[in-house]
Design a protein around this motif. Structure first.
Motif, PDB file in Angstrom:
ATOM      1  N   THR A  81     -10.480   3.220  -1.032  1.00 45.13           N
ATOM      2  CA  THR A  81     -10.311   2.111  -0.068  1.00 45.13           C
ATOM      3  C   THR A  81      -9.211   1.118  -1.602  1.00 45.13           C
ATOM      4  N   LYS A  82      -9.372   1.848  -2.654  1.00 48.51           N
ATOM      5  CA  LYS A  82      -8.256   0.704  -3.388  1.00 48.51           C
ATOM      6  C   LYS A  82      -7.816   1.662  -3.530  1.00 48.51           C
ATOM      7  N   TRP A  83      -7.268   2.673  -3.270  1.00 45.48           N
ATOM      8  CA  TRP A  83      -5.791   3.430  -3.070  1.00 45.48           C
ATOM      9  C   TRP A  83      -5.143   3.026  -2.053  1.00 45.48           C
TER      10      TRP A  83
ATOM     11  N   VAL B 153      -2.878   0.012  -1.986  1.00 43.58           N
ATOM     12  CA  VAL B 153      -1.469   0.605  -2.658  1.00 43.58           C
ATOM     13  C   VAL B 153      -0.668   1.864  -1.782  1.00 43.58           C
ATOM     14  N   ILE B 154      -1.243   2.992  -0.842  1.00 40.38           N
ATOM     15  CA  ILE B 154      -0.570   3.523  -0.018  1.00 40.38           C
ATOM     16  C   ILE B 154       0.211   2.311   1.025  1.00 40.38           C
ATOM     17  N   ILE B 155      -0.456   1.549   1.337  1.00 37.03           N
ATOM     18  CA  ILE B 155      -0.597   0.943   3.153  1.00 37.03           C
ATOM     19  C   ILE B 155       0.822  -0.004   2.058  1.00 37.03           C
ATOM     20  N   SER B 156       0.508  -0.568   1.004  1.00 37.00           N
ATOM     21  CA  SER B 156       1.389  -1.689   0.250  1.00 37.00           C
ATOM     22  C   SER B 156       2.850  -1.467   1.096  1.00 37.00           C
ATOM     23  N   ALA B 157       2.480   0.324  -0.195  1.00 39.04           N
ATOM     24  CA  ALA B 157       3.753   0.749   0.096  1.00 39.04           C
ATOM     25  C   ALA B 157       4.843   1.305   0.916  1.00 39.04           C
ATOM     26  N   LEU B 158       3.642   1.210   1.962  1.00 40.85           N
ATOM     27  CA  LEU B 158       4.525   1.920   3.358  1.00 40.85           C
ATOM     28  C   LEU B 158       4.850   0.414   3.856  1.00 40.85           C
ATOM     29  N   ALA B 159       4.348  -0.936   3.664  1.00 33.41           N
ATOM     30  CA  ALA B 159       4.894  -1.316   4.389  1.00 33.41           C
ATOM     31  C   ALA B 159       6.497  -2.413   3.954  1.00 33.41           C
ATOM     32  N   PHE B 160       6.295  -1.902   2.225  1.00 33.00           N
ATOM     33  CA  PHE B 160       7.381  -2.068   1.981  1.00 33.00           C
ATOM     34  C   PHE B 160       8.509  -1.217   1.897  1.00 33.00           C
TER      35      PHE B 160
END
Length: 524
Positions: free
Chosen positions: A374-376, A379-386
């Protein structure tokens, strides 16, 4: 020292404070999936109020709302209308949802429906729909943070850097502290947003016009159409205005994070008090809308590239403000984007793990593994949105247009779960898919009839399919449905089939004993 350096430094100090508060909030939190997602189900009324407030007060509040007032005028007041009613449905269903969540260990919105309809398909389908709605919403928060930095520093801080810094900090404290980090930073950011909103509204009105009366008198003389429906520019019809309010009110409480955060409430009384207090957030929107109205006669369309830049244009170019004050205003606006973005990233990650991976994978995930994944995923979802924000993918706008249309399709299944024993898996699944299909059709293929929002047509078809197909399919066992329709009457927890059992072990605890005296009266 250049003004943009002062502005950036003030905002940078604020972001550092947010990071420290967010990481420090982890203290005392259990390293379990329940602790990471729900904060140990011990969130008090003040923090819960600010957590739920962050769901609605986002980058749109400081960019989109004044831009809407600037371009159309009166139709922008729909924001105040739906804000006052946003949680009214939650008074009825919120305590029931929270009670069931504490009793059976639910951690996500789909956990409830998976258990009710004894199906792994329900959470998998809902997880896909939810993430499709949440990622573009998160992208808009990242876009808003980047634009705010760019506008306030006159381009000295590029879009990509401003958005990266804001959401890197956001991702770090969500990664480390989960819901508790979100809660305490939202408390800090909510107070700052309120102060900054009023500072902007007062400065815009009184520096440019002297009084609110003078401002509206000036608009009446120059552009009176902005003060009546359907408004100026590309105005709204009454049908569009009214249906937008209805869609927002019904859709707001169907966002997955509203369910998730309600599971975290210390008691049902806190949920009901939050519903009562929630309209106070209008105190934040009113001054922002006033700033948008102030721009109608003072800003020309050629002065800005896009309507959502109007507030920043006012602050930087038309108002006489010292750089430190502009920096604080920028910090407050960025706070709106970060507070919402933190909730969205946290919720989307928990959905991916809890509702998709846990149900697709044949073996149950260990709690420590689930927390780590869940923690990672945060990171992945935030990076994709960025990445989507930086690339400025055009379809993001279209996806956001149907975001509410997607989540509002969860409304019929929610009422069927809590109030109608006769609802079946076939009924709710066919209803959701049919409603989603109608929403997409009227959004992208055929103009919506009578200017009514596509999502409402989807809900109508969804409800009809759910009822009709449920009536023609075999009902579920009464002792099973009784647990959801009459939670107060259920004193023991029935054995659950392995197919639908949530990862967290179902248990009765002290919260349940308290909730049994607080839950609203059962439906007949």
């Amino acid at each position: 020292m250049s003004d943009w350096i002062i502005i950036s430094s003030v905002t940078g100090i604020y972001l550092l404070i947010v990071l420290i508060v967010g990481i420090a909030a982890r203290r005392g939190q259990k390293s379990t999936l329940e602790g990471y997602i729900t904060g140990g189900r011990s969130v008090g009324i003040v923090v819960l109020f600010f957590i739920l407030g962050a769901e609605i007060f986002s980058a749109f509040t400081f960019l989109g709302a004044p831009g809407q007032a600037f371009t159309t005028g009166a139709p922008a007041l729909y924001i105040l209308a739906y804000l006052s009613l946003a949680l009214i449905l939650w008074w009825v269903i919120g305590p029931r949802v929270a009670t069931l969540g504490r009793r059976y260990g639910y951690l996500s919105q789909a956990d409830l429906f998976a258990d009710r309809f004894s199906s792994k398909s329900v959470p998998v389908v809902m997880s896909i729909m939810s993430v499709v709605a949440l990622i573009p919403y998160l992208t808009i928060q990242i876009t808003g943070a980047g634009l705010l930095f760019t506008f306030a520093t006159d381009g000295q801080v590029p879009f990509w850097l401003g958005s990266l810094v804001a959401f890197a900090i956001c991702t770090i404290y969500v990664f480390v502290s989960g819901l508790k980090g979100i809660g305490w930073t939202n408390l800090l950011q909510g107070i700052l947003m309120l102060v900054v909103a009023w500072a902007i509204g007062i400065a815009a009105v009184f520096q440019l016009f002297g009084t609110v009366d003078n401002m509206f008198s000036d608009i009446r003389e120059v552009s009176p159409e902005y003060l009546i429906m359907p408004g100026g520019g590309d105005g709204w019809t009454w049908a569009a205005f009214s249906s937008a309010i209805v869609l927002s009110v019904l859709g707001f409480v169907m966002w997955p994070h509203v369910f998730n955060k309600s599971y975290s409430a210390e008691s049902n009384r806190h949920i009901k008090r939050t519903v009562v207090l929630y309209p106070l957030y209008a105190l934040l929107v009113v001054p922002i809308l006033l700033a948008g109205f102030a721009a109608i006669t003072t800003v020309q369309e050629g002065d800005i590239e896009r309507p959502d830049a109007v507030m920043s244009h006012l602050i930087v170019n038309l108002l006489d403000l010292p750089p430190i004050v502009i920096g604080l205003m920028l910090a407050g606006a960025v706070a709106a984007a970060m507070s919402t973005g933190a909730n969205l990233a946290h919720t989307a990650a928990s959905i991916v793990v809890r509702d998709f991976i846990s149900h697709v994978k044949k073996e149950a995930l260990k709690d420590s593994v689930a927390v780590s994944i869940t923690k990672w995923c945060v990171v992945i979802i935030s990076a994709l949105a960025f990445i989507l924000a930086v690339l400025n993918v055009q379809t993001i706008v279209q996806l956001f247009l149907i975001a509410y249309g997607i989540v509002i399709q969860f409304l019929p299944i929610t009422f069927a779960t809590l109030f109608w024993r006769r609802a079946t898996f076939a009924g709710v699944m066919s209803g959701m898919l049919a409603g989603l299909g109608v929403t997409i059709y009227f959004t992208f293929v055929q103009p919506t009839p009578f200017d009514i929002e596509p999502g409402l047509w989807g809900v109508a078809v969804n409800t009809i399919c759910l009822v009709m197909i449920s009536l023609f399919t075999k009902p579920m066992a009464r002792e099973h449905t009784e647990r959801f329709v009459r939670p107060k009457a259920s004193t023991e927890i029935a054995a659950q089939p392995e197919l639908s059992r949530p990862v967290t072990v179902h248990r009765v605890n002290e919260h349940e004993k308290q909730s049994q005296t607080e839950v609203s009266s059962p439906a007949p």
